[in-house]
Scaffold this motif. Sequence first.
Motif, short mmCIF file in Angstrom:
data_model
loop_
_atom_site.label_atom_id
_atom_site.label_comp_id
_atom_site.label_asym_id
_atom_site.label_seq_id
_atom_site.Cartn_x
_atom_site.Cartn_y
_atom_site.Cartn_z
N GLN B 16 -23.43 1.30 54.83
CA GLN B 16 -24.27 0.15 55.14
C GLN B 16 -23.73 -0.74 56.26
OE1 GLN B 16 -26.23 -1.77 51.58
NE2 GLN B 16 -24.63 -0.60 50.51
N LEU B 17 -22.61 -0.34 56.86
CA LEU B 17 -22.04 -1.19 57.93
C LEU B 17 -23.05 -1.39 59.07
CD1 LEU B 17 -18.38 0.14 58.17
CD2 LEU B 17 -19.08 -2.16 57.55
N PRO B 18 -23.09 -2.60 59.65
CA PRO B 18 -24.13 -2.90 60.66
C PRO B 18 -23.87 -2.24 62.01
CG PRO B 18 -22.70 -4.80 60.35
CD PRO B 18 -22.23 -3.76 59.36
N THR B 19 -22.69 -1.76 62.23
CA THR B 19 -22.43 -1.04 63.48
C THR B 19 -22.13 0.40 63.15
OG1 THR B 19 -20.14 -1.69 63.30
CG2 THR B 19 -21.49 -2.98 64.80
N ALA B 20 -22.28 1.23 64.18
CA ALA B 20 -21.99 2.64 63.99
C ALA B 20 -20.50 2.79 63.80
CB ALA B 20 -22.47 3.44 65.19
N THR B 21 -20.08 3.26 62.65
CA THR B 21 -18.66 3.31 62.34
C THR B 21 -18.33 4.68 61.73
OG1 THR B 21 -18.87 1.00 61.79
CG2 THR B 21 -16.79 2.06 61.19
N LEU B 22 -17.13 5.17 62.10
CA LEU B 22 -16.65 6.44 61.56
C LEU B 22 -15.26 6.21 60.96
CD1 LEU B 22 -17.42 8.85 64.54
CD2 LEU B 22 -18.44 9.03 62.27
N PHE B 23 -15.03 6.83 59.86
CA PHE B 23 -13.68 6.83 59.30
C PHE B 23 -13.17 8.25 59.41
CE2 PHE B 23 -12.94 2.74 57.06
CZ PHE B 23 -14.19 2.13 57.29
N ILE B 30 -13.99 13.72 59.94
CA ILE B 30 -14.74 12.55 59.52
C ILE B 30 -14.77 12.47 58.00
CG2 ILE B 30 -17.05 11.49 59.55
CD1 ILE B 30 -17.30 12.82 62.37
N VAL B 31 -14.44 11.24 57.54
CA VAL B 31 -14.43 11.01 56.10
C VAL B 31 -15.70 10.25 55.71
CG1 VAL B 31 -13.15 10.03 54.15
CG2 VAL B 31 -11.93 10.92 56.15
N TYR B 32 -15.94 9.15 56.45
CA TYR B 32 -17.17 8.38 56.22
C TYR B 32 -17.89 8.18 57.56
CZ TYR B 32 -14.51 6.84 52.05
OH TYR B 32 -13.74 6.77 50.93
N ALA B 33 -19.17 7.97 57.42
CA ALA B 33 -19.94 7.60 58.63
C ALA B 33 -21.02 6.62 58.22
CB ALA B 33 -20.57 8.82 59.28
N SER B 34 -21.21 5.57 59.01
CA SER B 34 -22.27 4.60 58.67
C SER B 34 -23.63 5.18 59.09
CB SER B 34 -22.04 3.27 59.40
OG SER B 34 -22.29 3.40 60.78
N GLU B 95 -19.61 2.17 73.85
CA GLU B 95 -18.21 1.75 73.94
C GLU B 95 -17.53 2.12 72.61
OE1 GLU B 95 -15.89 -2.15 75.60
OE2 GLU B 95 -17.41 -2.46 74.06
N TRP B 96 -16.43 2.86 72.76
CA TRP B 96 -15.70 3.31 71.57
C TRP B 96 -14.45 2.44 71.40
CZ3 TRP B 96 -16.59 8.43 69.06
CH2 TRP B 96 -17.78 9.02 69.48
N SER B 97 -14.27 1.99 70.15
CA SER B 97 -13.02 1.26 69.87
C SER B 97 -12.44 1.77 68.52
CB SER B 97 -13.28 -0.24 69.83
OG SER B 97 -14.36 -0.54 68.99
N ASN B 98 -11.16 1.54 68.36
CA ASN B 98 -10.56 2.10 67.14
C ASN B 98 -9.59 1.12 66.46
OD1 ASN B 98 -7.72 2.60 68.23
ND2 ASN B 98 -9.04 3.50 69.81
N ALA B 99 -9.34 1.38 65.19
CA ALA B 99 -8.35 0.59 64.44
C ALA B 99 -7.68 1.54 63.42
CB ALA B 99 -9.04 -0.56 63.72
N THR B 100 -6.44 1.26 63.08
CA THR B 100 -5.72 2.11 62.12
C THR B 100 -6.25 1.79 60.72
OG1 THR B 100 -3.84 1.76 63.57
CG2 THR B 100 -3.41 2.95 61.53
N TRP B 101 -6.38 2.89 59.98
CA TRP B 101 -6.93 2.74 58.59
C TRP B 101 -5.76 2.80 57.61
CZ3 TRP B 101 -10.32 7.10 56.00
CH2 TRP B 101 -10.83 6.65 54.79
N ILE B 112 -10.23 4.04 61.93
CA ILE B 112 -11.62 3.58 61.86
C ILE B 112 -12.13 3.49 63.32
CG2 ILE B 112 -13.16 1.77 61.06
CD1 ILE B 112 -10.70 0.84 59.27
N ILE B 113 -13.23 4.15 63.55
CA ILE B 113 -13.78 4.16 64.92
C ILE B 113 -15.14 3.45 64.92
CG2 ILE B 113 -14.59 5.62 66.85
CD1 ILE B 113 -12.67 7.79 65.71
N GLN B 114 -15.27 2.49 65.86
CA GLN B 114 -16.55 1.78 65.96
C GLN B 114 -17.21 2.14 67.30
OE1 GLN B 114 -16.19 -2.51 65.65
NE2 GLN B 114 -17.56 -2.46 63.92
N ILE B 115 -18.50 2.39 67.24
CA ILE B 115 -19.22 2.77 68.47
C ILE B 115 -20.33 1.75 68.72
CG2 ILE B 115 -20.55 4.59 69.63
CD1 ILE B 115 -19.27 6.51 67.44
N ASN B 116 -20.23 1.07 69.87
CA ASN B 116 -21.27 0.09 70.22
C ASN B 116 -22.13 0.61 71.39
OD1 ASN B 116 -20.86 -2.19 68.47
ND2 ASN B 116 -18.89 -2.47 69.53
#
Lengths: 134, 613
Positions: B16-23, B30-34, B95-101, B112-116
């Motif tokens: 349900q995350l409001p942005t396109a997100t991948l774990f 890929i573990v999760y995808a919004s 635009e791809w950005s990432n953060a450590t999970w 965690i990867i966020q795609i805007n």
Amino acid sequence: MRKINFISIVDDDPIMVFGIKKMLNSTVECKVVESYNNGNLALENIKHSITKNKPLPEIIFLDINMPIMDGWQFLTEFITLPIKTKVKVNIVTSSIDPYDLTQWEFFKNRTHHIITFNNKPIKKQKMDDITKIA
Amino acid sequence: MLKEKKTISTSFLVKQLPTATLFVDMKLNIVYASDKLTSLFCDNRINFVGQSLFTLFPQLNLKWKDVLIECLKGTSNYMGIQGFKDLSGNEKFHEWSNATWYDSEENIIGAIIQINDVSSAIESDMALEKANILLKQQSELSKIGVWEYDLQNSTVSWCPMTKTIHEVPLDYEPTIDTAIQYYKEGHSRNTISMAVFEATDKGIPWSLKLQIITAKGNEKWIMAAGKPIFEKGKIARVMGTFQDINEQVLSETKTKGDAKLLKTLIDNLPLNVFIKDRDSKKILVNKSECEYLGVTDANELLDKTDFDLYPFETAKLSRDEDLKVMETLKPILGQESISIKNDGTETAFLSSKIPLLDENGCATGLVGISLDITNLKQKEQELRSLINVTSLQNKKLINFAHIVSHNLRSHSANFSMLLDFLVNEKNEKEKDKIVDMLTQASNNLLKTLENLNEVVTLSTNTQAKKESVNLRSKIASIQENLSNLIATNKLNIINDVSKDIHIQIVPAYLDSILMNFITNGVKYKHPDREPILKFNTEKKGEYTLLNIEDNGLGIDLEKYGSKLFGMYKTFHTNKDSRGMGLYITKNQVEAMRGKIEVESKLGEGTKFKVFFK
């Protein structure tokens, strides 16, 4: 002396007529010498003679400047008249106008008559020449 | 169980995350995808979970793999923007950005990867860049620079083009004062100072054509425009353009100068100049042409044809000429023509018509140049008539010389002949006769000299004074003088000249002329009838015509016409004719600038027409 039957003098100057007659007296023997005051009188007389078959002048002394009909007007008509004989026409004038000389050339070449051009005064020798008939 | 539960709930949250997100796990699977991913890539058939990231997105920059590996070690770095085409073929940018999970024990379990979607941002950036490039090019081509004046910081910035125009180095830093100092002292500097003040004080924009003196001392025409920019209701900045228009202004000035020179030249030429278009409508006329056609403003003639300005005949001729020139492309040069205006005035022109050609060599109209030669023509006419008079007089003189020579020669010939006779004559009687003749010859010579003298007096005395004379009373008085002659010959004179006719004449000449006609009337009367002589007058233009009609002999004009007025020409056998009367009369009439004509019928009578000026 040369014998000529008939001479006409066409001149309005009585002195000239007298002079020509006087010179003729000493150069030729002529039975008839007639004189006319202007060209018209002379022409009428010649025409009359032709129709009446009378003798025509053998020599004509012709002045140019005359009243009524001048010498050139006289010649203009004279050369058209039915005259078989050769008439000697002696122009006698005091004119030195070149026009008169060209007129003489003009008439000379248009008739069987003999036309001479003489300046006044006429000397005896000249008179002797121009009274010769061919 | 708990773990399972937790997993489900985490998965549900991530969906349900409001942005396109991948774990992704440590192996980048890929573990999760919004759910947003599905809409982002517009493909709900993709089953993201369990798939390797780089298998799913093969177009991804391989360098990002390193970035992600770093991330899995705990350092997250910038990845970047990835472009790709969506199903409808539109270019999209993400635009791809990432953060450590980390898990709850702070262990790294993945990334965690966020795609805007940054497509619109990218597009506007690109548009801006394009616009900038375009602006730069435009600025270079049109030599338009831009500048900005920041009121709050009191700073002025110039773009490179503005600096180039000022001929300052590119690192030059202007201030508002130095910027104004570049304007040429006087009008330009005052005007710009005023404009800057008005803009900063009252918010009024400007656009001015002014002159500057560049850093190198060159004078240049520039176009400066400024527009105040408001921020929160206050004027914060003034922005504007700065254009080098020196070449345009100079060529404009030159063109204007050329045009002015041409106009001055055309207007002040002593020639009528006009330009007509293909329809022969006037599109340019100079001052002379305006004056000739009697208008003060050239506009009154523009767009008009000759048919509006001249009588039909004149206009038609002119139009035909125009057409000929435009069709044949051959100019008409220096043609003499007469132009008649509507008021009837005639002007003689020496005119030329030259076709005007467009770049294709077709005639678009013509230039007309006309020189008014009316005066010249008049002079020429006068000269010609003078030549005629002179040659006529010359002819007369030659004629006279011949007459004199002829007459004198004939007398001298007579003298010489008579004297010759006299010398050789022996007979006294004959001698007397010859002397008589000599006297006669001498008298004739005297008479001739008298006649010639009469003619010479007349010819040399052409300036005899004219007086106004009443014609009717003059005729009456001559009639009186000749009453004896008239009575003897029963001449009936009918004087029909009205009492008020006065003519300008030399009185002595008129006496002589009238006397001559009356005596002629007697001399040449018809023998069969009593002579009648009628006088009457008519007005003939500038002449008073005196008709003198008799019922006399008449004369054959075909034969004698040319000699009638000649000297020593007589046409009738009449003792009194001396051929001088009409010659003298004609000369007297002509000396008074009149003329004489004759009509006659042989046997019926003669009519003389004497024209007095």
